[in-house]
Design a protein around this motif. Structure first.
Motif, short mmCIF file in Angstrom:
data_model
loop_
_atom_site.label_atom_id
_atom_site.label_comp_id
_atom_site.label_asym_id
_atom_site.label_seq_id
_atom_site.Cartn_x
_atom_site.Cartn_y
_atom_site.Cartn_z
N THR A 264 -5.79 7.45 -3.14
CA THR A 264 -7.09 7.00 -2.60
C THR A 264 -7.01 5.49 -2.47
N HIS A 265 -7.71 4.98 -1.45
CA HIS A 265 -7.82 3.53 -1.23
C HIS A 265 -9.30 3.18 -1.18
N LYS A 266 -9.89 3.00 -2.35
CA LYS A 266 -11.35 2.84 -2.46
C LYS A 266 -11.85 1.71 -1.58
N PHE A 267 -11.09 0.63 -1.48
CA PHE A 267 -11.53 -0.47 -0.60
C PHE A 267 -11.15 -0.19 0.84
N TRP A 268 -9.89 0.12 1.08
CA TRP A 268 -9.45 0.23 2.47
C TRP A 268 -10.10 1.40 3.21
N GLU A 269 -10.60 2.40 2.44
CA GLU A 269 -11.31 3.50 3.12
C GLU A 269 -12.66 3.06 3.66
N PHE B 253 -0.92 -15.36 2.77
CA PHE B 253 -1.02 -16.09 1.49
C PHE B 253 -2.13 -15.55 0.57
N LEU B 254 -2.39 -14.24 0.66
CA LEU B 254 -3.32 -13.61 -0.31
C LEU B 254 -2.63 -13.64 -1.67
N CYS B 255 -3.27 -14.28 -2.61
CA CYS B 255 -2.65 -14.43 -3.93
C CYS B 255 -3.70 -14.49 -5.02
N VAL B 256 -3.54 -13.65 -6.04
CA VAL B 256 -4.41 -13.70 -7.23
C VAL B 256 -3.50 -14.01 -8.41
N HIS B 257 -3.89 -14.95 -9.22
CA HIS B 257 -3.12 -15.36 -10.39
C HIS B 257 -2.73 -14.12 -11.20
N ARG C 243 -5.00 -10.06 -12.27
CA ARG C 243 -4.66 -8.92 -11.41
C ARG C 243 -5.46 -7.67 -11.83
N SER C 244 -5.55 -6.73 -10.89
CA SER C 244 -6.17 -5.41 -11.13
C SER C 244 -7.62 -5.50 -11.57
N LYS C 245 -8.30 -6.55 -11.10
CA LYS C 245 -9.75 -6.69 -11.36
C LYS C 245 -10.55 -6.56 -10.07
N ARG C 246 -9.92 -5.98 -9.01
CA ARG C 246 -10.59 -5.81 -7.71
C ARG C 246 -11.04 -7.16 -7.11
N LEU C 247 -10.30 -8.22 -7.39
CA LEU C 247 -10.59 -9.52 -6.76
C LEU C 247 -10.13 -9.53 -5.31
N ALA C 248 -9.01 -8.85 -5.03
CA ALA C 248 -8.44 -8.89 -3.67
C ALA C 248 -9.46 -8.40 -2.62
N PRO C 249 -10.15 -7.28 -2.86
CA PRO C 249 -11.13 -6.84 -1.87
C PRO C 249 -12.22 -7.89 -1.59
N TYR D 50 -1.74 -8.73 10.06
CA TYR D 50 -1.17 -9.12 8.78
C TYR D 50 0.03 -8.22 8.50
N THR D 51 0.88 -8.67 7.60
CA THR D 51 2.03 -7.86 7.17
C THR D 51 2.03 -7.83 5.65
N ALA D 52 2.68 -6.80 5.11
CA ALA D 52 2.76 -6.68 3.66
C ALA D 52 3.95 -5.79 3.29
C1 LIG Z 1 -11.62 -9.70 11.62
C2 LIG Z 1 -10.85 -10.52 10.49
C3 LIG Z 1 -10.27 -9.61 9.30
C4 LIG Z 1 -9.51 -10.47 8.29
C5 LIG Z 1 -9.02 -9.60 7.13
C6 LIG Z 1 -7.90 -8.61 7.58
C7 LIG Z 1 -7.31 -7.84 6.38
C8 LIG Z 1 -6.40 -8.74 5.54
C9 LIG Z 1 -5.85 -7.97 4.32
C10 LIG Z 1 -5.02 -8.87 3.42
C11 LIG Z 1 -3.66 -9.17 4.01
C12 LIG Z 1 -2.83 -10.08 3.11
C13 LIG Z 1 -1.52 -10.39 3.79
C14 LIG Z 1 -0.64 -11.31 2.97
O1 LIG Z 1 -1.12 -12.21 2.31
C15 LIG Z 1 0.87 -11.02 2.95
S1 LIG Z 1 1.21 -9.65 1.78
C16 LIG Z 1 1.38 -10.58 0.27
C17 LIG Z 1 0.22 -10.32 -0.67
N1 LIG Z 1 0.35 -11.15 -1.87
C18 LIG Z 1 1.18 -10.84 -2.88
O2 LIG Z 1 1.84 -9.81 -2.88
C19 LIG Z 1 1.25 -11.87 -4.00
C20 LIG Z 1 1.38 -11.23 -5.37
N2 LIG Z 1 0.34 -10.26 -5.59
C21 LIG Z 1 -0.97 -10.64 -5.78
O3 LIG Z 1 -1.34 -11.80 -5.76
C22 LIG Z 1 -1.99 -9.51 -5.98
O4 LIG Z 1 -1.29 -8.36 -6.40
C23 LIG Z 1 -2.79 -9.18 -4.71
C24 LIG Z 1 -3.71 -10.36 -4.40
C25 LIG Z 1 -1.85 -8.92 -3.52
C26 LIG Z 1 -3.65 -7.93 -4.96
O5 LIG Z 1 -4.47 -8.17 -6.08
P1 LIG Z 1 -4.44 -7.16 -7.33
O6 LIG Z 1 -5.05 -7.85 -8.48
O7 LIG Z 1 -3.06 -6.61 -7.46
O8 LIG Z 1 -5.36 -5.91 -6.84
P2 LIG Z 1 -6.96 -5.86 -6.91
O9 LIG Z 1 -7.55 -7.20 -6.77
O10 LIG Z 1 -7.35 -5.07 -8.11
O11 LIG Z 1 -7.32 -5.04 -5.58
C27 LIG Z 1 -6.69 -3.78 -5.33
C28 LIG Z 1 -6.92 -3.49 -3.88
O12 LIG Z 1 -6.21 -4.47 -3.09
C29 LIG Z 1 -5.34 -3.79 -2.18
N3 LIG Z 1 -4.14 -4.60 -1.93
C30 LIG Z 1 -3.11 -4.85 -2.78
N4 LIG Z 1 -2.19 -5.63 -2.21
C31 LIG Z 1 -2.65 -5.90 -0.95
C32 LIG Z 1 -2.13 -6.65 0.15
N5 LIG Z 1 -0.94 -7.28 0.08
N6 LIG Z 1 -2.85 -6.70 1.31
C33 LIG Z 1 -4.04 -6.05 1.40
N7 LIG Z 1 -4.59 -5.31 0.39
C34 LIG Z 1 -3.90 -5.25 -0.77
C35 LIG Z 1 -4.99 -2.48 -2.88
O13 LIG Z 1 -4.51 -1.55 -1.93
C36 LIG Z 1 -6.37 -2.12 -3.49
O14 LIG Z 1 -7.20 -1.60 -2.47
P3 LIG Z 1 -7.40 0.01 -2.37
O15 LIG Z 1 -8.09 0.45 -3.67
O16 LIG Z 1 -8.24 0.23 -1.15
O17 LIG Z 1 -5.99 0.59 -2.22
#
Ligand SMILES: CCCCCCCCCCCCCC(=O)CSCCNC(=O)CCNC(=O)[C@H](O)C(C)(C)COP(=O)(O)OP(=O)(O)OC[C@H]1O[C@@H](n2cnc3c(N)ncnc32)[C@H](O)[C@@H]1OP(=O)(O)O
Ligand SMILES: CN(C)Cc1n[nH]c2ccc(-c3ccc(F)cc3OCCn3ccnc3)cc12
Length: 392
Positions: free
Chosen positions: A5-10, A141-145, A149-155, A175-177
């Motif tokens: 499930t993707h609670k946010f992305w859904e 550059f989406l980045c949470v310290h 992590r895992s506090k739903r800050l990313a959404p 975006y890419t990931a």
């Molecule tokens: C019209 C304009 C629209 C603009 C916006 C477009 C969209 C832009 C989208 C962004 C594009 C960024 C592109 C980019 O920067 C390039 S991908 C690189 C992302 N950054 C990193 O990997 C750095 C290390 N990791 C972290 O800092 C954290 O783990 C992050 C912040 C990644 C998640 O923090 P966390 O503490 O680990 O997790 P929670 O806060 O608890 O949140 C969990 C929720 O976040 C979903 N999640 C996890 N990783 C993701 C990712 N890479 N994209 C999108 N979503 C991601 C995950 O599926 C879940 O949702 P769900 O429950 O639905 O599955």
């Protein structure tokens, strides 16, 4: 993973896994724009201890804070042996393209200590999707310290950057990931070409091949000291119009591609020391610009190695061949990268890259890079070779 499930992305206007294969859904925007007066005017709520900060990347102090957050908390490889180490000059380049919005450089800091603990950015870009040219936000550059992590800050970060993009009347994003989310428009493989095999083996990036000695491995990846293509030289400011014509024509063949004008080409492709390198072939006879290649500089911190602390990596950017065989052009790019002391040259299998990867001794990487569009549906995923877009 599809069962996940993707609670946010859904809740978001993106292709949903449940809709995969449903060809009755039209291609194009998923939601229509809302009137600007109906866009939420105030920022989303953060947990009490934190506050939003718009990051002025021109400020040396703020740029340093962003650099440190990313250096310690950004993307690592699957085995947590390397972490991207984007430089400050790279960040200023990546975040200030023509038409950029400071308000799209978004930080979260602790109210009491003022410590930067999270970051997300957008930059405007014109992206063509088939025959549709759409002004989008490229999110990066989406980045949470690590400690948050895992506090739903990313959404919340994602909703806030979406809100600020909407305020500029832009309704799509790219975006890419490395992670699978709903729903990739394409999934690419990355490849690595060793330039300094001894160091790559020492840091654990590569392993000595079976029945291979170190000296045999060094010999296998050896490159000449000088490039072989007559007229191969660094791009200069006066080349911008010709390179723009060359690139626009080349990128028109791909289903999804960046739409670059001369201002964009000057920003993204004019060589910038330690950030981006670009070369072209000027025919010695006609002085016509016939080919182009470029790569950007993104080192990775080596986590836990006694001898080395950083890996100097070049990443293939945009390449065009109309006269010089792409194989020869890219081999010249490898020769230049080696001469500039890069340890490895990386490339995705996008555009026509898979035509040279194996022959130039690239090896497959251990992960994938998924491409996404926000609020734009594609009926079927694209092959990497249909993508003319490289995000930093
Ligand atoms: C019209 C304009 C629209 C603009 C916006 C477009 C969209 C832009 C989208 C962004 C594009 C960024 C592109 C980019 O920067 C390039 S991908 C690189 C992302 N950054 C990193 O990997 C750095 C290390 N990791 C972290 O800092 C954290 O783990 C992050 C912040 C990644 C998640 O923090 P966390 O503490 O680990 O997790 P929670 O806060 O608890 O949140 C969990 C929720 O976040 C979903 N999640 C996890 N990783 C993701 C990712 N890479 N994209 C999108 N979503 C991601 C995950 O599926 C879940 O949702 P769900 O429950 O639905 O599955
Ligand atoms: C694109 N841009 C958004 C950064 C980004 N985010 N997530 C990623 C996942 C993979 C790649 C990637 C792209 C091309 C490539 F040749 C190697 C790569 O990663 C190797 C594994 N790795 C991760 C960190 N250090 C090494 C980039 C990214």
């Amino acid at each position: 993973v599809l069962g996940k499930t993707h609670k946010f992305w859904e809740t978001q206007p993106v292709g949903q896994f449940k809709d995969i294969g449903n060809t009755s859904l039209a291609e194009g925007p998923i939601e229509q724009p809302t009137p600007l007066s109906e866009v939420k005017q105030e920022p989303y709520n953060l947990p009490n201890l934190y506050e939003w900060i718009t990051c002025d990347i021109d400020s040396e102090e703020m740029c340093m804070e962003v650099y440190k957050l990313l250096t310690n908390n950004y993307v690592e490889d699957d085995e947590n042996m390397f972490r991207f180490n984007y430089s400050k000059e790279f960040l200023r380049w990546a975040l200030r393209p023509p038409g950029y919005f400071k308000s799209w450089h978004i930080g979260v800091r602790v109210k009491s200590s003022k410590k930067l603990v999270a970051f997300i950015t957008g930059v405007p870009a014109r992206i063509r999707v088939r025959d549709d040219i759409v002004t989008m936000a490229e999110i990066n550059f989406l980045c949470v310290h690590k400690k948050l992590r895992s506090k739903r800050l990313a959404p919340v970060m994602i909703k806030e950057v979406t809100r600020r993009v909407h305020l500029e009347n832009i309704w799509q994003a790219a975006y890419t990931a490395g992670v699978v989310l709903p729903t990739p428009i394409s999934t690419c493989q990355y490849w690595h070409r060793s330039l300094n095999p001894k160091k790559l083996i020492d840091v654990g990036f590569s392993r000595l091949g079976a029945r291979m000695t170190m000296s045999r491995t060094i010999k296998l990846y050896k490159l000449p000291d000088s490039t072989v293509t007559p007229g191969f030289r660094q791009m200069e400011l006066h080349d911008v119009p010709a390179v723009t014509r060359l690139l626009r024509n080349y990128l028109s063949q791909f289903a999804v591609a960046v739409d670059l004008d001369e201002n964009d080409v000057e920003h993204w492709l004019l060589p910038t020391e330690n950030v981006v390198d670009s070369y072209l072939v000027e025919s010695p006879e006609t002085h016509e610009i016939t080919d182009f290649c470029s790569f950007y500089t993104l080192p990775s911190t080596v986590l836990g190695n006694q001898n080395y602390s950083t890996l100097k990596a070049a990443y293939s950017y945009y390449n065009v061949s109309t006269k010089t065989p792409l194989l020869q052009l890219m081999n010249d790019a490898l020769i230049v990268a080696k001469r500039k002391d890069y340890d490895v040259f990386n490339a995705l299998d996008v555009m026509q890259n898979e035509t040279f990867l194996k022959e130039l001794k690239f090896g497959p990487g251990d992960g994938k890079l998924h491409y996404y569009l926000y609020n734009y549906r594609l009926r079927n995923p694209l092959k990497p070779a249909e993508l003319g877009l490289v995000l930093l």
